[in-house]
Design a protein around this motif. Sequence first.
Motif, PDB file in Angstrom:
ATOM      1  N   PRO A 189      21.958  45.729  10.671  1.00 29.87           N
ATOM      2  CA  PRO A 189      22.158  44.211  11.236  1.00 29.87           C
ATOM      3  C   PRO A 189      20.997  43.560  11.909  1.00 29.87           C
ATOM      4  CG  PRO A 189      24.034  45.820  11.886  1.00 29.87           C
ATOM      5  CD  PRO A 189      22.849  46.510  11.275  1.00 29.87           C
ATOM      6  N   HIS A 190      20.849  42.447  11.862  1.00 32.27           N
ATOM      7  CA  HIS A 190      19.581  41.815  12.415  1.00 32.27           C
ATOM      8  C   HIS A 190      19.406  42.184  13.929  1.00 32.27           C
ATOM      9  CE1 HIS A 190      16.690  38.242  12.358  1.00 32.27           C
ATOM     10  NE2 HIS A 190      17.038  38.290  13.447  1.00 32.27           N
ATOM     11  N   PRO A 191      18.165  42.316  14.350  1.00 28.46           N
ATOM     12  CA  PRO A 191      16.891  42.054  13.337  1.00 28.46           C
ATOM     13  C   PRO A 191      16.385  43.448  12.319  1.00 28.46           C
ATOM     14  CG  PRO A 191      16.591  42.768  15.639  1.00 28.46           C
ATOM     15  CD  PRO A 191      18.068  42.958  15.574  1.00 28.46           C
ATOM     16  N   GLY A 192      17.294  44.029  12.104  1.00 28.97           N
ATOM     17  CA  GLY A 192      16.695  45.091  11.067  1.00 28.97           C
ATOM     18  C   GLY A 192      16.655  44.430   9.707  1.00 28.97           C
ATOM     19  N   PHE A 193      16.139  45.466   8.762  1.00 32.18           N
ATOM     20  CA  PHE A 193      16.138  44.883   7.298  1.00 32.18           C
ATOM     21  C   PHE A 193      17.264  44.342   6.801  1.00 32.18           C
ATOM     22  CE2 PHE A 193      13.142  44.118   3.788  1.00 32.18           C
ATOM     23  CZ  PHE A 193      14.231  44.127   2.669  1.00 32.18           C
ATOM     24  N   VAL A 210      29.073  15.081  16.108  1.00 35.16           N
ATOM     25  CA  VAL A 210      27.652  15.217  16.406  1.00 35.16           C
ATOM     26  C   VAL A 210      26.987  15.108  14.936  1.00 35.16           C
ATOM     27  CG1 VAL A 210      27.344  16.384  18.315  1.00 35.16           C
ATOM     28  CG2 VAL A 210      27.414  17.835  16.147  1.00 35.16           C
ATOM     29  N   THR A 211      25.595  15.043  14.906  1.00 35.37           N
ATOM     30  CA  THR A 211      24.857  15.147  13.598  1.00 35.37           C
ATOM     31  C   THR A 211      24.008  16.348  13.830  1.00 35.37           C
ATOM     32  OG1 THR A 211      24.545  12.700  13.173  1.00 35.37           O
ATOM     33  CG2 THR A 211      23.062  14.083  12.221  1.00 35.37           C
ATOM     34  N   TYR A 212      23.945  17.176  12.852  1.00 28.62           N
ATOM     35  CA  TYR A 212      23.247  18.589  12.898  1.00 28.62           C
ATOM     36  C   TYR A 212      22.836  19.028  11.717  1.00 28.62           C
ATOM     37  CZ  TYR A 212      22.640  23.255  14.529  1.00 28.62           C
ATOM     38  OH  TYR A 212      21.697  24.497  15.007  1.00 28.62           O
ATOM     39  N   SER A 213      21.384  19.647  11.469  1.00 32.19           N
ATOM     40  CA  SER A 213      20.568  20.278  10.454  1.00 32.19           C
ATOM     41  C   SER A 213      20.799  21.457  10.479  1.00 32.19           C
ATOM     42  CB  SER A 213      19.483  19.399  10.427  1.00 32.19           C
ATOM     43  OG  SER A 213      18.721  19.980   9.451  1.00 32.19           O
ATOM     44  N   ILE A 214      21.257  22.057   9.340  1.00 34.21           N
ATOM     45  CA  ILE A 214      21.147  23.552   9.196  1.00 34.21           C
ATOM     46  C   ILE A 214      19.822  24.306   9.138  1.00 34.21           C
ATOM     47  CG2 ILE A 214      22.246  25.626   7.545  1.00 34.21           C
ATOM     48  CD1 ILE A 214      24.371  23.864   8.593  1.00 34.21           C
ATOM     49  N   ILE A 215      19.643  25.318   9.677  1.00 32.00           N
ATOM     50  CA  ILE A 215      18.319  26.383   9.598  1.00 32.00           C
ATOM     51  C   ILE A 215      18.204  26.538   8.136  1.00 32.00           C
ATOM     52  CG2 ILE A 215      18.376  27.206  12.065  1.00 32.00           C
ATOM     53  CD1 ILE A 215      19.655  29.705  10.666  1.00 32.00           C
ATOM     54  N   PRO A 216      16.749  26.841   7.852  1.00 34.67           N
ATOM     55  CA  PRO A 216      16.411  27.415   6.460  1.00 34.67           C
ATOM     56  C   PRO A 216      17.125  28.578   6.199  1.00 34.67           C
ATOM     57  CG  PRO A 216      14.463  26.603   7.759  1.00 34.67           C
ATOM     58  CD  PRO A 216      15.607  26.742   8.580  1.00 34.67           C
ATOM     59  N   ASP A 217      17.067  29.116   5.027  1.00 38.14           N
ATOM     60  CA  ASP A 217      17.922  30.324   4.522  1.00 38.14           C
ATOM     61  C   ASP A 217      16.746  31.430   4.420  1.00 38.14           C
ATOM     62  OD1 ASP A 217      20.617  30.767   2.074  1.00 38.14           O
ATOM     63  OD2 ASP A 217      19.020  32.293   2.911  1.00 38.14           O
ATOM     64  N   GLN A 218      16.992  32.348   5.440  1.00 41.57           N
ATOM     65  CA  GLN A 218      16.058  33.532   5.467  1.00 41.57           C
ATOM     66  C   GLN A 218      16.098  34.263   4.299  1.00 41.57           C
ATOM     67  OE1 GLN A 218      19.270  36.079   7.994  1.00 41.57           O
ATOM     68  NE2 GLN A 218      17.147  36.946   8.128  1.00 41.57           N
ATOM     69  N   ILE A 219      17.293  34.539   3.580  1.00 44.23           N
ATOM     70  CA  ILE A 219      17.499  35.355   2.401  1.00 44.23           C
ATOM     71  C   ILE A 219      16.951  34.709   1.182  1.00 44.23           C
ATOM     72  CG2 ILE A 219      19.142  36.781   0.967  1.00 44.23           C
ATOM     73  CD1 ILE A 219      18.808  37.607   4.064  1.00 44.23           C
ATOM     74  N   ILE A 246      11.654  29.516   8.785  1.00 41.26           N
ATOM     75  CA  ILE A 246      11.190  29.957  10.315  1.00 41.26           C
ATOM     76  C   ILE A 246      10.715  31.421  10.474  1.00 41.26           C
ATOM     77  CG2 ILE A 246      12.092  30.397  12.499  1.00 41.26           C
ATOM     78  CD1 ILE A 246      14.334  28.183  11.789  1.00 41.26           C
ATOM     79  N   PRO A 247       9.425  31.822  10.324  1.00 44.19           N
ATOM     80  CA  PRO A 247       8.766  33.004  10.165  1.00 44.19           C
ATOM     81  C   PRO A 247       9.454  34.159  10.985  1.00 44.19           C
ATOM     82  CG  PRO A 247       7.050  31.242  10.405  1.00 44.19           C
ATOM     83  CD  PRO A 247       8.389  30.348  10.815  1.00 44.19           C
ATOM     84  N   LYS A 248      10.001  33.684  12.274  1.00 41.03           N
ATOM     85  CA  LYS A 248      10.574  34.682  12.857  1.00 41.03           C
ATOM     86  C   LYS A 248      11.746  35.301  12.363  1.00 41.03           C
ATOM     87  CE  LYS A 248      11.539  36.392  17.421  1.00 41.03           C
ATOM     88  NZ  LYS A 248      10.927  37.485  17.151  1.00 41.03           N
ATOM     89  N   HIS A 249      12.463  34.445  11.425  1.00 39.46           N
ATOM     90  CA  HIS A 249      13.628  34.946  10.897  1.00 39.46           C
ATOM     91  C   HIS A 249      13.310  36.101   9.653  1.00 39.46           C
ATOM     92  CE1 HIS A 249      16.193  31.117  12.002  1.00 39.46           C
ATOM     93  NE2 HIS A 249      15.975  31.888  13.180  1.00 39.46           N
ATOM     94  N   GLU A 276      22.494  37.761  13.828  1.00 39.55           N
ATOM     95  CA  GLU A 276      21.879  36.880  12.836  1.00 39.55           C
ATOM     96  C   GLU A 276      21.493  35.405  12.991  1.00 39.55           C
ATOM     97  OE1 GLU A 276      22.855  40.587  10.702  1.00 39.55           O
ATOM     98  OE2 GLU A 276      23.714  39.498  12.396  1.00 39.55           O
ATOM     99  N   PRO A 277      20.435  35.067  12.395  1.00 41.76           N
ATOM    100  CA  PRO A 277      19.958  33.672  12.738  1.00 41.76           C
ATOM    101  C   PRO A 277      21.284  32.641  12.543  1.00 41.76           C
ATOM    102  CG  PRO A 277      18.346  34.760  11.574  1.00 41.76           C
ATOM    103  CD  PRO A 277      19.412  35.573  11.379  1.00 41.76           C
ATOM    104  N   HIS A 278      22.129  32.725  11.498  1.00 38.94           N
ATOM    105  CA  HIS A 278      23.268  32.337  11.681  1.00 38.94           C
ATOM    106  C   HIS A 278      24.337  32.138  12.566  1.00 38.94           C
ATOM    107  CE1 HIS A 278      23.086  35.488   8.380  1.00 38.94           C
ATOM    108  NE2 HIS A 278      24.254  35.502   8.574  1.00 38.94           N
ATOM    109  N   ILE A 279      24.191  33.324  13.218  1.00 38.97           N
ATOM    110  CA  ILE A 279      25.316  33.139  14.177  1.00 38.97           C
ATOM    111  C   ILE A 279      24.655  32.313  15.483  1.00 38.97           C
ATOM    112  CG2 ILE A 279      26.045  34.729  16.229  1.00 38.97           C
ATOM    113  CD1 ILE A 279      27.523  35.410  13.667  1.00 38.97           C
ATOM    114  N   VAL A 280      23.230  32.319  15.432  1.00 41.11           N
ATOM    115  CA  VAL A 280      22.823  31.235  16.710  1.00 41.11           C
ATOM    116  C   VAL A 280      22.772  29.890  16.226  1.00 41.11           C
ATOM    117  CG1 VAL A 280      20.495  30.944  17.718  1.00 41.11           C
ATOM    118  CG2 VAL A 280      21.055  33.178  17.200  1.00 41.11           C
TER     119      VAL A 280
END
Length: 431
Positions: free
Chosen positions: A300-304, A227-236, A258-261, A191-195
């Motif tokens: 599981p990702h990349p499935g639906f 560190v300073t870190y920014s969370i990815i956008p929420d695909q769900i 992130i369209p790929k997600h 999943e994107p959140h694992i990455v």
Amino acid sequence: MDKFVISGGHKLKGTVSISGAKNAAVAILPAAILSDGICRIENIPAISDITLMCRILRDMGANIKMINKNTIEIDPTKMTFRETPNDLMRGMRASCYLMGALLGKFSKASVCLPGGCDFGTRPIDQHLKGFKALGADYNIHSGVINVKCEDNKLKGTHIYLDVVSVGATVNIMLAAVKSEGLTVIENAAKEPHIVDLANFLNCMGADIFGAGTDVIKIRGVQELKGVTYSIIPDQIEAGTYMAAAVVTRGDVTIENVIPKHLESITAKLEEMGVNVETFDESIRVFCNKPLKKCNVKTMPHPGFPTDMQPQITALLSTVEGTSIVNEAVWDNRFRYIEELRRMGAKISVDGRLAVVEGIETLTGANVSATDLRAGAALIIAGLSAKGKTTIDNINHIERGYENIVEKLTSLGADIKHVSDIFSNEEDVSGI
Ligand code: EPZ
């Protein structure tokens, strides 16, 4: 008990911006306690699961500072080990990540069995299998899991997960990141959140590669810096607004994605005849022809994604024809369908299969959110239904959707957050 009150039939139009990903944030916040310095996490969604996670981390001795509603500073440097069987942990599933984080920091952990959405059994056998492979022993006593590595140093190992598990992948990464040697996780979640978690840990100085594939390798390191870190956008969240746009036959541009997600969700909507235009960081969804039924199988990702299953089922209940929805991840994630039936939906359920006979128009009704994504599905149904829909147990929805009333209202929806203390459904969303 607060409610959402929706008057359906309004086409959604305009643009909406997506918040940070809940399932990335609830993994990255506990991961931050592994740092030897202060971490500043940005683009965190302002939702109740985050509030709860911050309360748990504070209870464990981390110094948490709210810089603004979407930015948090975590200083774990003065944390000492304490047994924290804490009933707060029963408020969500992600509290189980404290096992991996505490194991990675102190080589031991003692936490309450986690809670979270109720859609069947939610085992943690794969989490415990990973901890054991890393050299820790565990026991479960009176609802508390006690995990401990006797010689105080977890050792790298090779773990083959029996099932693809987001939680087990997260927890093993957290426990292994400061262990001795190389850990290989096979059949890992992608999943994107694992990455996002792996990227955060690597920014801190970890040595993780392969995240996003089914083999993740983690070479243990001695130190992780703040560190300073920014969370990815929420695909769900993004997928939920895509479904809301389609169910009202509207025209909505969803920004900060992130369209790929979103590819599996986009593909499914296009299969239904929806027009989807993809840009660098946004996606436009609109309908200009009758929609077609389709079949969905969650994987599981990349499935639906299973976390979009209730939302797409609500959408399909308004699309002519018979659609089959196969929930292949969870063994009981159709409880919300009883609520959709109150609105006239024609759906029959047999185990992990739902047979959806699309109808012209749903009818507004009083319904109850049974969990987070079930609540989102009821909102989607209410936006499309004729008349008024009242949704209670909205605390489930507020766990995972930042400002959902304001965001939908800005798109033209008629939705109000009504509090019981106000008579005549006075709108409290602006308070
Ligand atoms: C995460 O839950 C998400 N939660 C869930 O999202 C999501 O539905 C799920 O992953 C699947 O994508 C968070 O990230 C906080 P799993 P998790 O371990 O980690 C079985 C939402 O709506 N399994 O990937 O608990 C399990 O029974 C929430 O945001 C084992 O058998 O899910 C299930 O069938 C709801 N043994 C499958 O694996 C284990 O030790 C996937 O579960 C662990 C899991």
